[in-house]
Design a protein around this motif. Structure first.
Motif, PDB file in Angstrom:
ATOM      1  N   GLU A   1       6.234  -4.420   0.500  1.00  0.00           N
ATOM      2  CA  GLU A   1       5.148  -4.309   1.482  1.00  0.00           C
ATOM      3  C   GLU A   1       4.764  -2.831   1.506  1.00  0.00           C
ATOM      4  O   GLU A   1       5.597  -1.979   1.842  1.00  0.00           O
ATOM      5  N   LEU A   2       3.534  -2.512   1.127  1.00  0.00           N
ATOM      6  CA  LEU A   2       3.113  -1.118   0.965  1.00  0.00           C
ATOM      7  C   LEU A   2       1.984  -0.766   1.934  1.00  0.00           C
ATOM      8  O   LEU A   2       0.991  -1.489   2.012  1.00  0.00           O
ATOM      9  N   VAL A   3       2.172   0.345   2.652  1.00  0.00           N
ATOM     10  CA  VAL A   3       1.133   0.859   3.542  1.00  0.00           C
ATOM     11  C   VAL A   3       0.779   2.273   3.089  1.00  0.00           C
ATOM     12  O   VAL A   3       1.516   3.231   3.383  1.00  0.00           O
ATOM     13  N   PRO A   4      -0.326   2.440   2.339  1.00  0.00           N
ATOM     14  CA  PRO A   4      -0.734   3.791   1.937  1.00  0.00           C
ATOM     15  C   PRO A   4      -1.369   4.515   3.122  1.00  0.00           C
ATOM     16  O   PRO A   4      -2.188   3.934   3.840  1.00  0.00           O
TER      17      PRO A   4
ATOM     18  N   GLU B   1      -8.469   6.720   6.289  1.00  0.00           N
ATOM     19  CA  GLU B   1      -8.764   5.815   7.406  1.00  0.00           C
ATOM     20  C   GLU B   1      -7.514   5.554   8.252  1.00  0.00           C
ATOM     21  O   GLU B   1      -7.554   5.620   9.485  1.00  0.00           O
ATOM     22  N   ILE B   2      -6.372   5.257   7.570  1.00  0.00           N
ATOM     23  CA  ILE B   2      -5.123   5.026   8.296  1.00  0.00           C
ATOM     24  C   ILE B   2      -4.685   6.300   9.010  1.00  0.00           C
ATOM     25  O   ILE B   2      -4.171   6.269  10.131  1.00  0.00           O
ATOM     26  N   SER B   3      -4.889   7.447   8.354  1.00  0.00           N
ATOM     27  CA  SER B   3      -4.521   8.732   8.946  1.00  0.00           C
ATOM     28  C   SER B   3      -5.267   8.977  10.258  1.00  0.00           C
ATOM     29  O   SER B   3      -4.679   9.421  11.253  1.00  0.00           O
TER      30      SER B   3
ATOM     31  N   GLN C   1      -3.513   0.008  16.147  1.00  0.00           N
ATOM     32  CA  GLN C   1      -4.692  -0.537  15.469  1.00  0.00           C
ATOM     33  C   GLN C   1      -4.515  -0.647  13.951  1.00  0.00           C
ATOM     34  O   GLN C   1      -5.396  -1.137  13.249  1.00  0.00           O
ATOM     35  N   ILE C   2      -3.351  -0.204  13.456  1.00  0.00           N
ATOM     36  CA  ILE C   2      -3.134  -0.199  12.009  1.00  0.00           C
ATOM     37  C   ILE C   2      -3.220  -1.604  11.426  1.00  0.00           C
ATOM     38  O   ILE C   2      -3.819  -1.823  10.372  1.00  0.00           O
ATOM     39  N   ASN C   3      -2.632  -2.578  12.117  1.00  0.00           N
ATOM     40  CA  ASN C   3      -2.641  -3.954  11.607  1.00  0.00           C
ATOM     41  C   ASN C   3      -4.051  -4.468  11.359  1.00  0.00           C
ATOM     42  O   ASN C   3      -4.326  -5.136  10.357  1.00  0.00           O
ATOM     43  N   ASP C   4      -4.945  -4.167  12.290  1.00  0.00           N
ATOM     44  CA  ASP C   4      -6.324  -4.640  12.154  1.00  0.00           C
ATOM     45  C   ASP C   4      -6.991  -4.056  10.916  1.00  0.00           C
ATOM     46  O   ASP C   4      -7.711  -4.746  10.183  1.00  0.00           O
ATOM     47  N   VAL C   5      -6.760  -2.765  10.672  1.00  0.00           N
ATOM     48  CA  VAL C   5      -7.370  -2.099   9.522  1.00  0.00           C
ATOM     49  C   VAL C   5      -6.755  -2.606   8.215  1.00  0.00           C
ATOM     50  O   VAL C   5      -7.465  -2.849   7.231  1.00  0.00           O
ATOM     51  N   LEU C   6      -5.427  -2.784   8.202  1.00  0.00           N
ATOM     52  CA  LEU C   6      -4.775  -3.264   6.986  1.00  0.00           C
ATOM     53  C   LEU C   6      -5.272  -4.642   6.591  1.00  0.00           C
ATOM     54  O   LEU C   6      -5.353  -4.968   5.400  1.00  0.00           O
TER      55      LEU C   6
ATOM     56  N   THR D   1      -8.179  -5.737   6.622  1.00  0.00           N
ATOM     57  CA  THR D   1      -9.441  -5.627   5.868  1.00  0.00           C
ATOM     58  C   THR D   1      -9.240  -5.000   4.493  1.00  0.00           C
ATOM     59  O   THR D   1     -10.174  -4.955   3.698  1.00  0.00           O
ATOM     60  N   LYS D   2      -8.031  -4.521   4.194  1.00  0.00           N
ATOM     61  CA  LYS D   2      -7.758  -3.841   2.923  1.00  0.00           C
ATOM     62  C   LYS D   2      -6.974  -4.712   1.944  1.00  0.00           C
ATOM     63  O   LYS D   2      -6.486  -4.226   0.926  1.00  0.00           O
ATOM     64  N   GLY D   3      -6.813  -6.011   2.251  1.00  0.00           N
ATOM     65  CA  GLY D   3      -6.057  -6.885   1.364  1.00  0.00           C
ATOM     66  C   GLY D   3      -4.565  -6.642   1.430  1.00  0.00           C
ATOM     67  O   GLY D   3      -3.836  -6.921   0.464  1.00  0.00           O
ATOM     68  N   PHE D   4      -4.069  -6.143   2.571  1.00  0.00           N
ATOM     69  CA  PHE D   4      -2.650  -5.841   2.753  1.00  0.00           C
ATOM     70  C   PHE D   4      -1.815  -7.120   2.670  1.00  0.00           C
ATOM     71  O   PHE D   4      -2.165  -8.148   3.244  1.00  0.00           O
ATOM     72  N   LYS D   5      -0.685  -7.056   1.945  1.00  0.00           N
ATOM     73  CA  LYS D   5       0.248  -8.171   1.861  1.00  0.00           C
ATOM     74  C   LYS D   5       1.564  -7.783   2.518  1.00  0.00           C
ATOM     75  O   LYS D   5       2.190  -6.787   2.131  1.00  0.00           O
ATOM     76  N   SER D   6       1.966  -8.556   3.506  1.00  0.00           N
ATOM     77  CA  SER D   6       3.240  -8.310   4.173  1.00  0.00           C
ATOM     78  C   SER D   6       4.374  -8.925   3.355  1.00  0.00           C
ATOM     79  O   SER D   6       4.144  -9.650   2.383  1.00  0.00           O
TER      80      SER D   6
END
Length: 470
Positions: A415-418, A422-424, A433-438, A440-445
């Motif tokens: 599970e990668l969070v760069p 935007e995250i910064s 609010q990080i979860n909401d943004v991730l 939209t970025k195709g984040f995979k938990s």
């Protein structure tokens, strides 16, 4: 198991693995004067030869060869690399050395030697799971404890306090290090031996389990000239292996790489590795202060355990160094919140972090025996909602190839969070609010990746149930 003989551990220890496979026999019962075996043949030559080998009267009971072969696979595991000497149960003076060598050949990471009221059991960890291998008497156990203490330079007379030591083990062609932990328990001292391979030649980022997009994201993060990269996960999740594979990729003549570890699990030529020694004040924070005076390009901390070490890592990143470390959290986002809870200001995390990663090691279903079943809605944890509908899934069975465990080999999931621009910005304002943004970025938990393994038939729901719950 169907068509597999039942065999108690005490009977299993009568013969060695080599003897069992050579004669294709399974012990049935034993006494002081005679031994009975199951065998696929009753030829006279076999009975006579076994009586010479064991010095007792031998009785043979014929069963089908298929039953013998399946029983051999279940109870007598063959080593991955055949050693010249095989562990036998009457060789008291060599029991320990052969036990360690056998565990190493089987790919085991740990050996547990545990005393109880009437006897002592020996278990080894293979593919993350403990398997009971032997039982020995308490009379044989005590000399083994003393032998281990002598080999690891521990105090034989001290039986009330925990002790930690290290063994440089050499047996035949095998040469590796062992971390020793001795813990006083109710019936004696429990010992855990952690087998540490010195050979890092087989470690490669390409073989760890990264998806193509994940590997690109990870390599992009580690190629930056400075910043912090943290890998989280519980003990035994493969964090250290990922770090070593990363250091191998970065290990060039133009870079000065320093590590502080506990323990040093692999040795890499060209990397300056330091063993943690808290008893004399050499902890992670102290090592970091010295490292910054050693003109480093890359620093690897074995683990971030406290706020002082975290602050030192961030300070090193601010002064132009690339810093790697591990931390015990459940997720990549959890790493960020843990650091904030420890007192690290969010703006420092935002300005110094390249990547937060989390990983787990998942056992893969044996390809030879995995069985397909129809999907049952009740098989999922109540807190988990599958993103896609699947009609069927695979479950473990057990066969000769996997020693009747149902699983063979492991793969890492990530599970990668760069920490991009935007995250910064979000970190500086509101970490929640990080979860909401991730999203939209195709984040995979981790649970998303675990579900994909189920969907692809690579693992079972049972194996990843706890990950799906989270």
């Amino acid at each position: 198991m169907e068509n597999v003989l039942e065999l108690e551990l005490s009977l299993q220890q009568i013969i060695s693995s080599d003897q069992a496979y050579h004669y294709k026999i399974i012990p049935k019962k034993s006494s002081d004067t005679e031994i009975s075996f199951y065998s696929s043949t009753l030829e006279n030559g076999l009975k006579d030869e076994l009586e010479m080998v064991f010095g007792k009267e031998i009785f043979l009971e014929e069963v089908e060869e298929e039953v013998i072969l399946k029983s051999l696979s279940k109870y007598y595991r063959k080593s991955a690399t055949k050693s010249k000497e095989t562990l036998t149960y009457d060789d008291d003076k060599d029991f320990l050395r052969k036990l360690i060598n056998e565990a190493h050949d089987l790919g085991s990471s740990d050996i547990h030697i545990e005393p109880y009221a009437e006897n002592c059991r020996v278990r080894i960890r293979i593919d993350g799971k403990l398997v009971e291998r032997y039982q020995i008497s308490l009379d044989d156990f005590r000399p083994i404890v003393n032998r281990i203490k002598i080999m690891s330079h521990l105090d034989i007379a001290e039986k009330r306090l925990p002790q930690d030591g290290r063994i440089e083990f050499e047996f035949g062609n095998n040469k590796f290090d062992i971390r020793v932990s001795v813990l006083p328990t109710l019936f004696g001292e429990k010992i855990v031996l952690r087998l540490l391979s010195r050979d890092s030649s087989k470690i490669d980022l390409l073989n760890l389990g990264f998806e193509k997009e994940e590997l690109e994201l990870f390599t992009e993060s580690i190629k930056k000239p400075n910043g912090v990269i943290l890998i989280s996960g519980p003990t035994g999740s493969g964090k250290t292996t990922t770090l070593y594979a990363t250091l191998k990729l970065l290990n060039e003549e133009s870079r000065n790489i320093l590590t502080i570890e506990d323990p040093i699990e692999y040795t890499i030529d060209g990397v300056n590795q330091v063993q943690l020694k808290e008893s004399i004040g050499l902890d992670f924070a102290a090592a970091m202060r010295t490292f910054l005076r050693q003109d480093p390009d890359v620093i690897m901390l074995g683990e971030i355990r406290d706020v002082e070490t975290a602050q030192m890592a961030i300070r090193a990143a601010l002064t132009g160094h690339l810093v790697f470390s591990t931390i015990h959290t459940n997720s990549a986002i959890g790493t960020i919140t843990r650091l904030i809870d420890m007192g690290v200001p969010p703006f420092l995390i935002a300005s110094t972090f390249n990547l937060s990663a989390a990983q787990r090691l998942i056992r893969k279903l044996c390809k030879s025996c995995k069985c397909k079943e129809k999907n049952n809605p009740d098989m999922w944890p109540k807190s988990f909602s599958p993103k896609r509908k699947i009609e069927s899934h695979f479950v473990s069975q057990g066969c000769e190839d996997c020693y009747f465990t149902g699983y063979k080999g492991r793969v890492a999931i990530y599970e990668l969070v760069p920490i991009d621009a935007e995250i910064s910005d979000i970190l500086k304002k509101d970490v929640n609010q990080i979860n909401d943004v991730l999203g939209t970025k195709g984040f995979k938990s981790l649970s998303d990746r675990a579900f994909e393994l189920i969907e692809n038939g690579e693992t079972s729901v049972e194996e990843v149930y706890s990950i799906l719950m989270n």
